[in-house]
Write a protein that holds these residues in place. Structure first.
Motif, PDB file in Angstrom:
ATOM      1  N   UNK A  29      13.251  -2.598  -5.172  1.00 20.58           N
ATOM      2  CA  UNK A  29      13.531  -3.288  -3.823  1.00 20.58           C
ATOM      3  C   UNK A  29      12.990  -3.203  -3.090  1.00 20.58           C
ATOM      4  N   UNK A  30      12.794  -1.224  -2.777  1.00 25.54           N
ATOM      5  CA  UNK A  30      11.579  -0.510  -1.818  1.00 25.54           C
ATOM      6  C   UNK A  30      10.360  -1.144  -2.246  1.00 25.54           C
ATOM      7  N   UNK A  31       9.398  -1.718  -2.725  1.00 31.55           N
ATOM      8  CA  UNK A  31       8.309  -2.540  -3.852  1.00 31.55           C
ATOM      9  C   UNK A  31       8.478  -3.887  -2.194  1.00 31.55           C
ATOM     10  N   UNK A  32       9.476  -4.254  -2.924  1.00 32.57           N
ATOM     11  CA  UNK A  32       9.728  -5.248  -1.927  1.00 32.57           C
ATOM     12  C   UNK A  32       9.777  -5.468  -0.112  1.00 32.57           C
ATOM     13  N   UNK A  33      10.761  -4.273   0.133  1.00 34.96           N
ATOM     14  CA  UNK A  33      10.758  -4.162   0.949  1.00 34.96           C
ATOM     15  C   UNK A  33       9.397  -4.010   1.935  1.00 34.96           C
ATOM     16  N   UNK A  34       9.010  -3.231   1.425  1.00 31.87           N
ATOM     17  CA  UNK A  34       7.578  -2.664   2.501  1.00 31.87           C
ATOM     18  C   UNK A  34       6.522  -3.404   1.982  1.00 31.87           C
ATOM     19  N   UNK A  35       6.793  -4.560   1.181  1.00 25.33           N
ATOM     20  CA  UNK A  35       5.944  -5.647   1.306  1.00 25.33           C
ATOM     21  C   UNK A  35       6.242  -6.449   2.208  1.00 25.33           C
ATOM     22  N   UNK A  36       7.193  -6.640   2.461  1.00 27.46           N
ATOM     23  CA  UNK A  36       7.511  -7.746   3.662  1.00 27.46           C
ATOM     24  C   UNK A  36       7.524  -6.670   5.111  1.00 27.46           C
ATOM     25  N   UNK A  37       7.643  -5.540   5.322  1.00 18.30           N
ATOM     26  CA  UNK A  37       6.835  -4.678   6.769  1.00 18.30           C
ATOM     27  C   UNK A  37       6.261  -4.828   6.852  1.00 18.30           C
ATOM     28  N   UNK A  38       4.609  -4.995   6.015  1.00 13.83           N
ATOM     29  CA  UNK A  38       3.737  -5.407   5.827  1.00 13.83           C
ATOM     30  C   UNK A  38       3.176  -6.286   6.103  1.00 13.83           C
ATOM     31  N   UNK A  39       3.679  -7.313   4.993  1.00 10.07           N
ATOM     32  CA  UNK A  39       2.744  -8.953   6.073  1.00 10.07           C
ATOM     33  C   UNK A  39       3.840  -9.849   5.899  1.00 10.07           C
ATOM     34  N   UNK A  40       5.110  -9.414   6.096  1.00 10.96           N
ATOM     35  CA  UNK A  40       5.788 -10.682   6.688  1.00 10.96           C
ATOM     36  C   UNK A  40       6.416 -11.535   5.607  1.00 10.96           C
ATOM     37  N   UNK A  85       1.798   2.663 -14.370  1.00 17.18           N
ATOM     38  CA  UNK A  85       1.258   3.591 -13.511  1.00 17.18           C
ATOM     39  C   UNK A  85      -0.220   3.825 -12.601  1.00 17.18           C
ATOM     40  N   UNK A  86      -0.932   3.436 -13.498  1.00 19.83           N
ATOM     41  CA  UNK A  86      -2.433   3.045 -12.882  1.00 19.83           C
ATOM     42  C   UNK A  86      -2.344   1.891 -11.657  1.00 19.83           C
ATOM     43  N   UNK A  87      -2.124   0.435 -12.389  1.00 18.75           N
ATOM     44  CA  UNK A  87      -1.866  -0.212 -11.617  1.00 18.75           C
ATOM     45  C   UNK A  87      -1.562  -0.323 -10.378  1.00 18.75           C
ATOM     46  N   UNK A  88       0.231   0.574 -10.227  1.00 21.76           N
ATOM     47  CA  UNK A  88       0.527   1.100  -9.039  1.00 21.76           C
ATOM     48  C   UNK A  88      -0.051   1.915  -8.245  1.00 21.76           C
ATOM     49  N   UNK A 122       2.850  -7.659 -12.268  1.00 13.09           N
ATOM     50  CA  UNK A 122       2.720  -6.744 -12.744  1.00 13.09           C
ATOM     51  C   UNK A 122       3.165  -5.461 -12.699  1.00 13.09           C
ATOM     52  N   UNK A 123       3.680  -6.000 -11.084  1.00 13.12           N
ATOM     53  CA  UNK A 123       4.386  -4.277 -11.367  1.00 13.12           C
ATOM     54  C   UNK A 123       5.456  -4.527 -11.448  1.00 13.12           C
ATOM     55  N   UNK A 124       6.280  -5.649 -12.286  1.00 11.48           N
ATOM     56  CA  UNK A 124       7.728  -5.936 -12.596  1.00 11.48           C
ATOM     57  C   UNK A 124       7.659  -5.542 -14.051  1.00 11.48           C
ATOM     58  N   UNK A 125       6.592  -6.053 -15.309  1.00 10.72           N
ATOM     59  CA  UNK A 125       5.968  -6.726 -16.295  1.00 10.72           C
ATOM     60  C   UNK A 125       5.655  -4.905 -16.867  1.00 10.72           C
ATOM     61  N   UNK A 126       5.281  -4.356 -16.399  1.00 10.19           N
ATOM     62  CA  UNK A 126       4.304  -3.027 -16.485  1.00 10.19           C
ATOM     63  C   UNK A 126       4.918  -2.223 -16.465  1.00 10.19           C
ATOM     64  N   UNK A 127       6.681  -2.101 -16.695  1.00  9.47           N
ATOM     65  CA  UNK A 127       7.443  -1.318 -16.411  1.00  9.47           C
ATOM     66  C   UNK A 127       8.395  -1.424 -17.927  1.00  9.47           C
ATOM     67  N   UNK A 202       5.428   5.708  -6.734  1.00  9.40           N
ATOM     68  CA  UNK A 202       6.518   4.866  -8.011  1.00  9.40           C
ATOM     69  C   UNK A 202       5.142   5.052  -9.327  1.00  9.40           C
ATOM     70  N   UNK A 203       4.381   5.072  -8.994  1.00  8.92           N
ATOM     71  CA  UNK A 203       2.894   5.354 -10.574  1.00  8.92           C
ATOM     72  C   UNK A 203       2.570   6.220 -10.122  1.00  8.92           C
ATOM     73  N   UNK A 204       2.969   7.748  -9.949  1.00  8.18           N
ATOM     74  CA  UNK A 204       2.943   9.218 -10.125  1.00  8.18           C
ATOM     75  C   UNK A 204       4.734   9.838 -10.897  1.00  8.18           C
ATOM     76  N   UNK A 205       6.552   9.172 -10.395  1.00 10.04           N
ATOM     77  CA  UNK A 205       6.665   8.809 -10.720  1.00 10.04           C
ATOM     78  C   UNK A 205       7.131   8.364 -12.435  1.00 10.04           C
ATOM     79  N   UNK A 206       6.322   6.902 -13.106  1.00 10.51           N
ATOM     80  CA  UNK A 206       6.589   6.302 -13.455  1.00 10.51           C
ATOM     81  C   UNK A 206       4.891   7.010 -15.278  1.00 10.51           C
TER      82      UNK A 206
END
Length: 215
Positions: A29-40, A85-88, A122-127, A202-206
């Protein structure tokens, strides 16, 4: 799907549990919301579609035994986890790059929707924890008297559909709130830095989360 998932208390319990879990804010949800705030809104909804496809891939992988492989092989789990993690972290770095105007001050085009879809996928798949989550969650609602693989795939698809609906609701709320942050440009700036922080966090956490816990 009715031939695989029969209406009844077990299916109702699955639907209710899935709705609660999908609506609970988390890294996705954080990923999707921040993407929305940044790019619509279009970027947010495109990211929802990518995340949904990535989650569906994990659900299918769990159904076919990928989670069992991760459970038995710490090497396989670690490789996929570090790749994610590297991709994030890469996305966090890219989010910090200025992109609001060109050399003469003209607005630059927003990133292609295909790239946003790919990023979400890839954010979802590589988890790998998502596959483990499905492996732990879906069997709780599986009828052993019916084909287990077919049920698992169907339940996973239903969960992903529910999550896509709740994620889309978050996108609509974020898109509504963005202009109220003091103008869309300011909302986009806040979203860009928030995106970088979320991706990096998220990358560091992962990378440093040690257990094979559920999603």
């Amino acid at each position: 799907m009715n031939a695989i998932l029969h209406p009844g208390p077990l299916l109702l319990a699955f639907l209710l549990a899935s709705l609660v879990l999908a609506a609970t804010p988390g890294p996705g949800v954080l990923y999707i919301v921040t993407r929305t705030l940044a790019q619509g809104r279009r970027a947010g909804l495109t990211s929802v579609a990518g995340v949904a496809l990535g989650n569906l891939g994990n659900a299918l992988g769990a159904s076919l035994g990928l989670a069992a492989l991760f459970a038995m092989s710490s090497w396989a789990f670690t490789v996929v986890k570090l790749a994610g993690a590297a991709y994030l972290l890469y996305l966090g770095f890219k989010a910090l790059q200025p992109s609001s105007a060109g050399p003469n001050g003209e607005p630059l085009p927003a990133p292609a929707l295909g790239r946003m879809f790919r990023d979400g996928f890839f954010v979802a798949l590589l988890n790998p924890k998502t596959a483990l989550f499905f492996a732990a969650f879906l069997p709780q609602f599986t009828d052993p008297a019916a084909p287990v693989l077919a049920q698992s795939v169907a339940l996973g698809a239903v969960f992903v559909l529910i999550a896509a609906c709740t994620d889309s609701a978050y996108v609509l709320v974020a898109a509504w709130a963005a202009p109220r942050l003091g103008g869309f440009q300011r909302g986009a700036l806040v979203g860009r830095y928030a995106s970088a922080a979320v991706y990096t966090g998220l990358g560091l956490f992962t990378a440093f989360s040690g257990g094979r816990a559920a999603k």
